[in-house]
Design a protein around this motif. Structure first.
Motif, PDB file in Angstrom:
ATOM      1  N   LEU A  63     -28.627  29.687  20.135  1.00 11.68           N
ATOM      2  CA  LEU A  63     -26.881  29.797  20.156  1.00 11.68           C
ATOM      3  C   LEU A  63     -26.539  29.270  18.882  1.00 11.68           C
ATOM      4  O   LEU A  63     -25.339  29.946  18.559  1.00 11.68           O
ATOM      5  N   LEU A  64     -27.311  28.730  17.764  1.00 12.18           N
ATOM      6  CA  LEU A  64     -26.744  28.068  16.717  1.00 12.18           C
ATOM      7  C   LEU A  64     -27.052  29.188  15.567  1.00 12.18           C
ATOM      8  O   LEU A  64     -26.703  28.788  14.490  1.00 12.18           O
ATOM      9  N   ASN A  65     -28.211  30.057  15.744  1.00 12.48           N
ATOM     10  CA  ASN A  65     -28.622  31.036  14.542  1.00 12.48           C
ATOM     11  C   ASN A  65     -28.474  32.335  14.841  1.00 12.48           C
ATOM     12  O   ASN A  65     -29.242  32.978  14.448  1.00 12.48           O
ATOM     13  N   ASP A  66     -27.722  32.802  15.543  1.00 16.79           N
ATOM     14  CA  ASP A  66     -27.394  34.410  15.949  1.00 16.79           C
ATOM     15  C   ASP A  66     -28.701  35.112  16.210  1.00 16.79           C
ATOM     16  O   ASP A  66     -28.906  36.036  15.888  1.00 16.79           O
ATOM     17  N   VAL A  67     -29.578  34.239  17.054  1.00 14.51           N
ATOM     18  CA  VAL A  67     -30.521  34.881  17.743  1.00 14.51           C
ATOM     19  C   VAL A  67     -29.945  35.402  19.324  1.00 14.51           C
ATOM     20  O   VAL A  67     -29.744  34.515  20.076  1.00 14.51           O
ATOM     21  N   VAL A  68     -29.671  36.628  19.490  1.00 15.18           N
ATOM     22  CA  VAL A  68     -28.801  36.831  20.586  1.00 15.18           C
ATOM     23  C   VAL A  68     -29.713  37.365  21.931  1.00 15.18           C
ATOM     24  O   VAL A  68     -29.008  37.377  22.801  1.00 15.18           O
ATOM     25  N   PRO A  87     -20.406  35.363  19.605  1.00 16.41           N
ATOM     26  CA  PRO A  87     -20.729  34.061  18.959  1.00 16.41           C
ATOM     27  C   PRO A  87     -21.266  32.816  19.950  1.00 16.41           C
ATOM     28  O   PRO A  87     -20.377  32.755  21.136  1.00 16.41           O
ATOM     29  N   GLY A  88     -22.266  32.269  19.780  1.00 19.28           N
ATOM     30  CA  GLY A  88     -22.600  31.017  20.697  1.00 19.28           C
ATOM     31  C   GLY A  88     -23.226  31.343  21.926  1.00 19.28           C
ATOM     32  O   GLY A  88     -23.267  30.532  22.743  1.00 19.28           O
ATOM     33  N   ARG A  89     -23.695  32.525  22.286  1.00 20.57           N
ATOM     34  CA  ARG A  89     -24.213  33.144  23.497  1.00 20.57           C
ATOM     35  C   ARG A  89     -25.509  33.890  23.076  1.00 20.57           C
ATOM     36  O   ARG A  89     -25.636  34.558  22.024  1.00 20.57           O
TER      37      ARG A  89
END
Length: 313
Positions: free
Chosen positions: A263-268, A39-41
């Protein structure tokens, strides 16, 4: 596995993260698939030429990038394997794309399985997470022998075979952002793969200084994807933005805000396409865009693999 069809924009942070505990591979962060940054990365990368060490690639010498992006023909598997091993040694996640020999339908048939098994075995032998796209951006290649249903069947076959044969490999189907635009006339549903752990969509701001295309932020472009794919991790394997002669900082800010959205939208992951695009060099990294990419890559939220993550000795 979260469904890929639905409605609503995933505007909240990290919507739809799975709580299931998947099998873990050596050096892979705990998560939904091998190499999941958590998450957040997000990984930050760029394209790199084949057979060239990253320290000789301008984008990687200018920035501490954490993901490489390379494209291969089906006969280049030995080059692919060498690049993967070298990138992992440097602590960089390899995301490789490979076209297939023959038709998409042939890959799922017995004659095509030997090639696929060799590819998966080479990647699994690396002993660390590797991301793989098998024939990225298929929408432009539809023909009598290449139909969407064949591509979908091939993706399902590659995903299932990789899970059995190469558990450190994440298969990432990669589509075009144009397919998700109403102006395209296409049906994105024809290309979605419910069995996938993650979906890749290439994201280009196609604005031009001559005014032929409007300026579009990364968030707006990915937002179209999220209306159909609300809860699946996304990857932007190619991103690009042209420089604005009237505002030298504009393209760099596009890159910075793209990372914030990731980071905020689960684009990894996102990787800049530092190459000519159909003979057009206007997307190539200049000093300003390189500086922006370097600034993003230096952020603590950037996901990284440990260095020297090659096969166990």
């Amino acid at each position: 596995m979260a469904g890929v069809l639905g409605s609503g924009l995933a505007g909240s942070a990290l919507a739809g993260c799975s709580t299931a505990e998947p099998a873990r591979t050596r050096d892979a962060p705990a998560g939904r698939f091998p190499g999941d940054p958590g998450p957040g990365r997000a990984y930050v990368g760029a394209t790199a030429p084949l057979g060239v060490a990253l320290e000789r690639t301008p984008a990687f010498t200018a920035a501490r990038l954490s993901m490489s992006r390379r494209f291969y023909r089906p006969h280049q598997l030995d080059v692919l394997a060498a690049d993967v091993a070298r990138d992992l040694e440097a602590g960089v996640l390899p995301f490789v794309s490979c076209k297939v020999p023959g038709s998409w339908a042939r890959v799922v048939q017995r004659p095509g399985r030997a090639w696929l098994d060799r590819l998966l075995d080479l990647l699994d032998a690396a002993g660390a997470p590797v991301w793989l796209a098998v024939h990225h951006e298929p929408e432009n290649d539809v023909s009598a022998r290449h139909q969407p249903e064949d591509w979908r069947a091939m993706q399902r076959h590659v995903i299932a075979r990789a899970r059995r044969r190469a558990p450190s490999v994440t298969v990432v189907p990669v589509l075009m952002q144009w397919t998700f635009s109403p102006a395209s006339g296409r049906r994105p549903e024809d290309w979605l793969i419910p069995e996938a752990d993650v979906l890749g969509v290439d994201v280009y701001n196609q604005w031009r200084p001559d005014g032929r295309a409007p300026w579009e932020e990364f968030a707006a472009l990915v937002g179209r994807v999220r209306t159909l794919v609300p809860d699946l991790p996304l990857v932007a394997p190619e991103i690009g933005c042209r420089a604005d002669p009237a505002d030298p900082l504009r393209a760099g800010n596009w890159i910075r805000t793209a990372f914030e959205f990731c980071l905020l939208n689960d684009v990894v992951a996102m990787a800049y396409f530092d190459a000519e695009f159909d003979g057009d060099a206007s997307y190539r990294l200049d000093a300003e865009r390189t500086a922006a990419l370097a600034a993003v890559a230096d952020r603590p939220e950037v996901a990284r693999l440990p260095e020297a993550t090659g096969p166990a000795r």
